[in-house]
Design a protein around this motif. Structure first.
Motif, mmCIF file in Angstrom:
data_model
loop_
_atom_site.group_PDB
_atom_site.id
_atom_site.type_symbol
_atom_site.label_atom_id
_atom_site.label_comp_id
_atom_site.label_asym_id
_atom_site.label_seq_id
_atom_site.Cartn_x
_atom_site.Cartn_y
_atom_site.Cartn_z
ATOM 1 N N THR A 238 7.691 6.996 3.574
ATOM 2 C CA THR A 238 6.494 6.582 2.835
ATOM 3 C C THR A 238 6.214 5.115 3.107
ATOM 4 O O THR A 238 7.083 4.263 2.913
ATOM 5 C CB THR A 238 6.680 6.803 1.330
ATOM 6 N N ILE A 239 4.983 4.826 3.562
ATOM 7 C CA ILE A 239 4.582 3.447 3.864
ATOM 8 C C ILE A 239 3.460 3.073 2.905
ATOM 9 O O ILE A 239 2.394 3.701 2.912
ATOM 10 C CB ILE A 239 4.104 3.297 5.327
ATOM 11 N N THR A 240 3.696 2.065 2.073
ATOM 12 C CA THR A 240 2.718 1.658 1.066
ATOM 13 C C THR A 240 2.182 0.263 1.388
ATOM 14 O O THR A 240 2.961 -0.671 1.594
ATOM 15 C CB THR A 240 3.349 1.658 -0.341
ATOM 16 N N PHE A 241 0.867 0.133 1.437
ATOM 17 C CA PHE A 241 0.203 -1.139 1.711
ATOM 18 C C PHE A 241 -0.480 -1.618 0.433
ATOM 19 O O PHE A 241 -1.324 -0.910 -0.134
ATOM 20 C CB PHE A 241 -0.850 -0.981 2.809
ATOM 21 N N VAL A 242 -0.125 -2.812 -0.025
ATOM 22 C CA VAL A 242 -0.754 -3.398 -1.215
ATOM 23 C C VAL A 242 -1.400 -4.715 -0.805
ATOM 24 O O VAL A 242 -0.719 -5.639 -0.350
ATOM 25 C CB VAL A 242 0.273 -3.636 -2.339
ATOM 26 N N ALA A 243 -2.725 -4.806 -0.959
ATOM 27 C CA ALA A 243 -3.445 -6.017 -0.576
ATOM 28 C C ALA A 243 -3.094 -7.154 -1.519
ATOM 29 O O ALA A 243 -3.039 -6.980 -2.738
ATOM 30 C CB ALA A 243 -4.947 -5.758 -0.605
ATOM 31 N N THR A 244 -2.825 -8.316 -0.940
ATOM 32 C CA THR A 244 -2.500 -9.471 -1.771
ATOM 33 C C THR A 244 -3.754 -10.158 -2.291
ATOM 34 O O THR A 244 -3.692 -10.944 -3.229
ATOM 35 C CB THR A 244 -1.678 -10.491 -0.966
ATOM 36 N N ASN A 245 -4.917 -9.881 -1.621
ATOM 37 C CA ASN A 245 -6.189 -10.530 -1.974
ATOM 38 C C ASN A 245 -6.095 -12.038 -1.925
ATOM 39 O O ASN A 245 -6.807 -12.754 -2.627
ATOM 40 C CB ASN A 245 -6.659 -10.098 -3.373
ATOM 41 N N GLY A 246 -5.210 -12.506 -1.055
ATOM 42 C CA GLY A 246 -5.034 -13.949 -0.951
ATOM 43 C C GLY A 246 -5.732 -14.537 0.251
ATOM 44 O O GLY A 246 -5.563 -15.705 0.557
ATOM 45 N N GLY A 247 -6.506 -13.716 0.964
ATOM 46 C CA GLY A 247 -7.181 -14.206 2.154
ATOM 47 C C GLY A 247 -8.341 -15.121 1.822
ATOM 48 O O GLY A 247 -8.802 -15.190 0.686
ATOM 49 N N LYS A 258 -6.298 -1.269 -4.728
ATOM 50 C CA LYS A 258 -5.595 0.006 -4.855
ATOM 51 C C LYS A 258 -4.683 0.207 -3.649
ATOM 52 O O LYS A 258 -5.095 0.007 -2.514
ATOM 53 C CB LYS A 258 -6.617 1.141 -4.934
ATOM 54 N N PRO A 259 -3.401 0.579 -3.857
ATOM 55 C CA PRO A 259 -2.485 0.758 -2.729
ATOM 56 C C PRO A 259 -2.970 1.838 -1.767
ATOM 57 O O PRO A 259 -3.602 2.812 -2.166
ATOM 58 C CB PRO A 259 -1.179 1.178 -3.409
ATOM 59 N N VAL A 260 -2.659 1.638 -0.512
ATOM 60 C CA VAL A 260 -2.901 2.655 0.506
ATOM 61 C C VAL A 260 -1.535 3.200 0.896
ATOM 62 O O VAL A 260 -0.653 2.442 1.291
ATOM 63 C CB VAL A 260 -3.620 2.073 1.737
ATOM 64 N N VAL A 261 -1.361 4.505 0.749
ATOM 65 C CA VAL A 261 -0.060 5.126 0.991
ATOM 66 C C VAL A 261 -0.153 6.092 2.161
ATOM 67 O O VAL A 261 -1.047 6.941 2.216
ATOM 68 C CB VAL A 261 0.438 5.881 -0.264
ATOM 69 N N LYS A 262 0.761 5.958 3.106
ATOM 70 C CA LYS A 262 0.816 6.851 4.265
ATOM 71 C C LYS A 262 2.232 7.390 4.397
ATOM 72 O O LYS A 262 3.182 6.830 3.865
ATOM 73 C CB LYS A 262 0.429 6.109 5.550
ATOM 74 N N TYR A 279 -1.255 -7.968 3.530
ATOM 75 C CA TYR A 279 -0.704 -6.843 2.777
ATOM 76 C C TYR A 279 0.802 -6.959 2.624
ATOM 77 O O TYR A 279 1.505 -7.374 3.549
ATOM 78 C CB TYR A 279 -1.018 -5.513 3.475
ATOM 79 N N ARG A 280 1.271 -6.568 1.463
ATOM 80 C CA ARG A 280 2.702 -6.381 1.250
ATOM 81 C C ARG A 280 3.002 -4.921 1.582
ATOM 82 O O ARG A 280 2.409 -4.005 1.009
ATOM 83 C CB ARG A 280 3.097 -6.688 -0.191
#
Length: 312
Positions: A238-247, A258-262, A279-280
């Motif tokens: 399971t690969i989870t991407f969570v945007a930090t919104n720090g850009g 919202k996390p993106v899960v693959k 992304y974390r």
């Protein structure tokens, strides 16, 4: 899969993770439990058909081409040995019967090239005792015969792969429709049972149900998950991407949180469509140490992300 299907599957993963987190809350509720289990069964069916569709025919075509090349190389070696023998013996009939060039074999149609190679094998076999001193041993005969058989067996494979991919595409449409119906017509209604008794579960479920359309604003992250001990690819991580919104870019500032899960498919591969941002990333699989890292993705660019997992 289409981008819309990828977005939906990502949503399914978040819904599934949310429900598993609160399993103690709903497991004794027969109505919700029956619906959830029926819906969750659709996910592995979708994953299996996604993997078949993703494989396509490219790998099959490459394998077929490689087997053809091996067969031609083996055939030309035997043919030249027989020609040498025929020249020494002034056997013009034998010489004329197998005058195939490398170009002839490479340009011939599938069934025609098999016929040509079989002719060379048959002519050589008929003169086996005499050409042994020219380097055509029983091992060489076996090598040529096996390469002809392997290439012949590969001929129907691309057509079969196309048929499988077509069926997988049809199945994906069917399973997504069934899963969506179970969510919209049952789970989205049954979750109301917990609105007052378990408000945090209710709220997180509603949030999980939001589909983030990554469509025309996305970039791709493509990668592979492997076992660091064996080097083998790992399916089902399971690969989870969570945007930090720090850009600092506008796209990063407005990207969804919202996390993106693959999940990794066959051969450990995965693909995620993400908005430009940092992304974390968390990679998990039962029995292996969790990996966490941070990546940045740029709009319009493809980012490679290959990760190895260690056993616990």
């Amino acid at each position: 899969m289409t981008s819309n299907q990828e977005d939906k599957l990502s949503m399914y993963y978040v819904v599934k993770n949310t429900c598993e987190k609160y399993q103690a809350t709903w497991t004794t509720n027969a109505v919700f439990a029956a619906t959830y289990n029926l819906w969750a069964e659709k996910i592995p069916l979708i994953e299996a058909n996604r993997d078949i569709q993703a494989l396509g025919i490219s790998g099959v075509t490459i394998s077929k081409s490689e087997k053809r090349e091996i067969m031609i190389v083996n055939t030309l070696f035997v043919e030249k040995r027989v020609q040498s023998y025929a020249n020494v013996e002034n056997n013009s009939e034998l010489l004329e019967s197998i005058k195939y060039t490398a170009s002839d074999l490479k340009k011939a149609r599938d069934n025609d090239v098999v016929a040509m190679c079989n002719i060379v094998y048959t002519k050589a076999r008929a003169n086996a005792p005499a050409i042994e001193t020219y380097g055509v041993t029983e091992d060489i005969f076996a090598k040529l015969q096996n390469s002809i058989a392997e290439y012949s067996a590969s001929l129907p494979q691309p057509k079969a792969a196309r048929s499988q991919a077509k069926t997988a595409t049809e199945n994906l449409s069917k399973y997504f429709k069934e899963a969506d119906n179970l969510l919209a017509k049952r789970l989205d209604l049954d979750i109301e049972l917990f609105k007052t008794t378990k408000p945090e579960f209710y709220s997180q479920f509603k949030t999980a149900r939001i589909v983030i359309a990554t469509g025309g604003f996305a970039t791709s992250v493509i990668g592979c998950i492997t076992n660091t001990t064996t080097g083998q690819p790992m399916k089902g991580a399971t690969i989870t991407f969570v945007a930090t919104n720090g850009g600092t870019t506008k796209a990063a500032a407005t990207a969804p949180t919202k996390p993106v899960v693959k999940r990794s498919a066959n051969k450990g591969k995965f693909r995620a469509s993400l908005h430009e941002n940092t992304y974390r990333v968390t990679v998990e699989k039962i029995g292996f140490k969790k990996q966490e890292l941070t990546i940045s993705v740029a709009r319009g660019e493809s980012t490679d992300l290959n990760i190895g997992l260690e056993k616990e």
